[in-house]
Design an enzyme around this catalytic site. Structure first.
Site, short mmCIF file in Angstrom:
data_model
loop_
_atom_site.label_atom_id
_atom_site.label_comp_id
_atom_site.label_asym_id
_atom_site.label_seq_id
_atom_site.Cartn_x
_atom_site.Cartn_y
_atom_site.Cartn_z
CE LYS A 1 -7.30 0.08 6.03
NZ LYS A 1 -8.03 0.46 4.82
CG HIS B 1 -1.87 1.05 1.36
ND1 HIS B 1 -1.57 2.29 1.88
CD2 HIS B 1 -3.17 1.08 1.03
CE1 HIS B 1 -2.67 3.03 1.85
NE2 HIS B 1 -3.65 2.32 1.35
CD GLN C 1 -6.80 -4.40 4.06
OE1 GLN C 1 -7.74 -5.06 4.53
NE2 GLN C 1 -6.99 -3.22 3.51
CG ASP D 1 0.51 -2.10 6.10
OD1 ASP D 1 -0.47 -2.20 6.89
OD2 ASP D 1 0.42 -1.59 4.98
CB CYS E 1 -3.96 2.93 -1.92
SG CYS E 1 -5.19 4.17 -1.65
C1 LIG Z 1 -2.35 -2.73 3.48
C2 LIG Z 1 -2.74 -1.34 3.91
N1 LIG Z 1 -1.85 -0.54 4.50
C3 LIG Z 1 -2.15 0.70 4.90
C4 LIG Z 1 -3.40 1.23 4.74
C5 LIG Z 1 -3.67 2.62 5.19
O1 LIG Z 1 -4.55 2.65 6.26
P1 LIG Z 1 -5.14 4.04 6.79
O2 LIG Z 1 -5.74 4.71 5.60
O3 LIG Z 1 -6.13 3.63 7.79
O4 LIG Z 1 -4.00 4.82 7.37
C6 LIG Z 1 -4.37 0.45 4.13
C7 LIG Z 1 -5.72 1.02 3.92
O5 LIG Z 1 -6.31 0.93 2.87
C8 LIG Z 1 -4.05 -0.86 3.71
O6 LIG Z 1 -4.95 -1.63 3.11
#
Ligand SMILES: Cc1ncc(COP(=O)(O)O)c(C=O)c1O
Lengths: 140, 400
Positions: free
Chosen positions: B217, B114, B194, B191, B355
């Site tokens: 999430k 991401h 998910q 990270d 993203c």
């Molecule tokens: C794998 C992953 N990392 C990071 C994020 C970013 O999360 P946030 O927008 O809550 O900071 C997301 C959100 O879509 C994600 O799916």
């Protein structure tokens, strides 16, 4: 415009777009990059002495953006930049539900209803916004 | 399961929500917790000497303990509340790695990360001259230890990976990777955006150095998340924010002292309502059981894949991934047109590159529709989706 005809024009141009092919690299290039949608089209325009002598596009986009790009190209190739801008102005008027000159727009009239769907409006104006980018580059 | 706990279903009778990778619905308990804070004991934390403020302190600090237990961290001081995964990742990169890494040090990520696990590193690359490299993926887009070893050099200092990726939905062998990383003096950043909502997370067992995740999430509120870091690493992390709440004292002589962990990394009034909501979300998930949630999602996903096979014009790009994420396209239809078509039937899926803009280098399609399942999705919802996809020949009649 009748709904069936409208849909037919859009679907035709989306499935068999005009000049969605590569034509060389001596063209002015601009990209649609847009934050709110994922349409991603490169537009290539060749202008000589203020006249658009050729244009093509590539990339990935939704049916509305792809078809509108296709129809736009059919309408502007062979025209002068100021003539293309005239079409653009009428087109924007139509999209914004203002009074406009239907005759200037031909097949582009297929998008006359688009303002009813706010999210599709962006897709419909993307090709012209990108065309304007190429004009700005030309004029620099 | 548990659909009756979600007001979104009560208020949107026919809504089918398959975009849980983007955010999730909130159970009543979470919403009530937040309403209670705003209607019964609103006060700031770590400030007052009166009852409701002490109550806020209790609630806020006990959330730290709930989070600690949930991810099996050693100490509550290793749990920092942030704005979300993105905020946590930026703290890791700019508060720790910026001081830990030197020019030419190498950081390994993948092309399926991401943006929040990519762009901070790209920025640090510009700033410090570190080198960001990509771990090659297998033909089904997985990270394996063998592939990882191919790109590790004596300069590799960090491996930063999503535990579960948000587009492909593959689950990375984090424990195995972390064992290998630590035996080569490499730090491991995870990270968990998910993964923490869907899988049992154990930072001690996996021996993770840093973990980032978001409350929204995992049935919690937006605007709040967690940074976990091993005590010794957080001790030397530089705050990115300075101000109230994080200092012990300061004088006009410029003499000053900052607080101990975790408060040193939580400057300013925090998202108190969000933190309290996160606590309820975790308690809610624990009450069902993370293993049960994962098992349920896997069953649903198998059911979905099986049904999608029956439809000729559907192409699924990640049939082998283990999480509740399925990405697909209808043949010759742009992803955004498909999502608009499904929206017509009240089915929410996400279209786009999610993203993760480098994924296109891997799967060779730029845009896809993503279905991401969660505990409240059902087989009946999948049946409805399948029916709508089967009838998609008239897609342009619907969306144009
Ligand atoms: C794998 C992953 N990392 C990071 C994020 C970013 O999360 P946030 O927008 O809550 O900071 C997301 C959100 O879509 C994600 O799916």
């Amino acid at each position: 415009m009748d709904n069936n005809l409208r849909r037919e024009i859009i679907v035709d141009n989306a499935s068999n777009p005009f000049h969605k092919e590569t034509k060389g690299d001596d063209f002015i290039k601009a990209n649609t990059h847009n934050e709110s949608c994922i349409d991603n089209i490169n537009l290539y325009v060749k202008i000589q002495d203020d006249k658009i002598i050729d244009a093509y596009f590539d990339g990935e986009a939704c049916a509305i953006t792809t078809s509108a790009t296709s129809i736009m190209l059919k309408n502007i190739i062979g025209k002068r930049v100021d003539e293309a801008r005239k079409i653009m102005i009428e087109y924007y008027k139509m999209i914004n539900e203002e009074e406009y000159n239907e005759e200037e727009l031909g097949e582009l009239n297929a998008y006359s209803d688009i303002s009813k769907q706010a999210s599709r409006k962006k897709c419909a104006i993307l090709p012209f916004q990108t065309l304007e980018k190429t004009f700005k580059i030309y004029e620099k | 399961m548990n659909r009756e706990d979600f007001l979104m279903f009560e208020n949107n009778k026919d809504l089918i929500y398959f975009d849980n990778g983007a955010t999730t619905f909130k159970p009543k308990k979470v919403i009530h917790k937040i309403v209670d804070y705003y209607s019964k004991y609103t006060a700031n934390a770590h400030r007052g000497d009166y009852d409701i403020s002490l109550k806020v302190d209790d609630e806020y600090e006990s959330t730290r303990e709930v989070v600690r237990k949930f991810i099996n961290a050693k100490n509550t001081s290793e749990i920092i509340f942030t704005k979300g995964t993105t905020d946590s990742m930026n703290m890791i990169v700019f508060g720790f790695m910026k001081y830990y890494l030197k020019k030419d040090d190498e950081v390994l990520i993948t092309k399926t990360e991401h943006a929040s696990n990519v762009l901070p590193w790209f920025e640090l690359e510009k700033e410090l001259g570190i080198v960001v490299k990509f771990i090659p993926l297998t033909s089904d887009y997985k990270v394996t230890l063998d592939n990882l070893k191919k790109v590790v050099t004596s300069k590799t200092k960090v491996i930063s990976l999503a535990h579960v990726t948000n587009v492909i939905g593959d689950i990375r062998p984090i424990k195995e990777i972390s064992e290998y990383a630590h035996s080569n003096d490499i730090k491991i950043v995870v990270d968990g955006a998910q993964s923490v909502p869907h899988l049992k997370t154990d930072v001690e067992d996996s021996d993770i150095d840093f973990l980032a995740f978001s409350a929204h999430k995992m049935l919690g509120p937006t605007g709040v998340g967690v940074l976990y870091g091993k005590q010794d690493l957080l001790e030397v992390m530089h705050p990115l924010n300075y101000g109230g709440g994080m200092n012990s004292f300061f004088e006009s002589t410029k003499e000053l002292e900052y607080k101990e962990l975790p408060l040193r990394l939580e400057a300013g009034t925090q998202n108190i309502a969000g933190v309290l909501g996160l606590k309820e979300a975790i308690l809610y998930l624990e009450n069902i059981g993370m293993d049960k949630i994962h098992e349920y999602e896997v069953t649903l996903k198998k059911y979905l894949l099986e049904k999608l096979k029956d439809i000729d014009n559907v192409e699924v790009y990640n049939p082998l991934s283990e999480s509740g994420i399925v990405i697909f396209n209808l043949k010759d239809i742009f992803a955004e047109d498909t999502s608009r078509y499904l929206n017509h039937y009240n089915i929410c899926v996400r279209a786009g590159n999610h993203c993760s803009k480098m994924v296109k280098d891997e799967i060779e399609v730029k845009n896809t529709c993503r279905i991401s399942l969660y505990l409240y999705n059902t087989k009946e919802e999948i049946d409805k989706l399948i029916e709508v996809l089967k009838n998609s020949k008239n897609i342009y009649d619907i969306i144009l």
